[in-house]
Motif scaffolding. Sequence first.
Motif: not given
Length: 210
Positions: A57-63, A69-73
């Motif tokens: 989730r932090a990786e999604i937030k970091s842009g 891809m992570i958000q979709e999964m």
Amino acid sequence: MGTSVDAAIKEENGNVAEKKPIVVFVLGGPGSGKGTQCANIVQHFGYTHLSAGDLLRAEIKSGSENGTMIQEMIKEGKIVPSEVTIKLLQKAMQESGNDKFLIDGFPRNEENRAAFESITKIEPEFVLFFDCSEEEMERRLLNRNQGRVDDNIETIRKRFKVFLESSIPVVEYYDSKGKVRKIDAAKSVEEVFEAVKAIFTQKYEKAAAV
Ligand code: ADP
Ligand code: AMP
């Protein structure tokens, strides 16, 4: 807690620099209470808590380029590719300055497990497994209220399916090696922590007896 246990914890903390990191995998279905109990373990036993889900989730937030891809999964309750998760775990381990880790929500499937062991050469000391009924986990997730995109009934059902099909085999693998410490996670937070504490205390008592 006896002084011999305190001494064993201190000795472990002092020695870790020369040793391989100590890793405890924390597994259990979504909503079984892994994150809640990890926070307690950190306070009592000095581990660093690394939640695979939180790192993603932090990786999604970091842009990051993998963010979409992570958000979709996550929305679909699917398991993100091992190389992404393992890289995030390795980075967090290096940056922590600690050598004792609770890795929560990982490995999620056999491929995660095999890749982690072959890349890091680390085997877990043991696996804490939080055993909880789907009915109770569903109730907890629907009440979690953290605004997560995957805490809705449709995604929750998908996550339960992935857990049964992909993650339980990992627990069975470690069980066959005598590494699983199973906890009845349907009880209150306090009662579950008593059981968790007993497992960690036993580990240090054993170390103190050597
Ligand atoms: P996980 O990390 O396994 O997904 P969490 O620790 O986030 O689970 O817990 C899911 C929800 O259930 C949270 O809202 C948490 O406060 C609650 N919870 C955790 N442990 C218990 C428990 N033993 N009894 C009741 N509710 C709990
Ligand atoms: P959690 O925070 O553990 O409930 O995880 C939420 C979601 O993040 C999961 O449903 C997966 O989509 C993803 N995820 C968490 N941990 C992993 C992992 N170890 N490997 C791949 N995907 C993961």
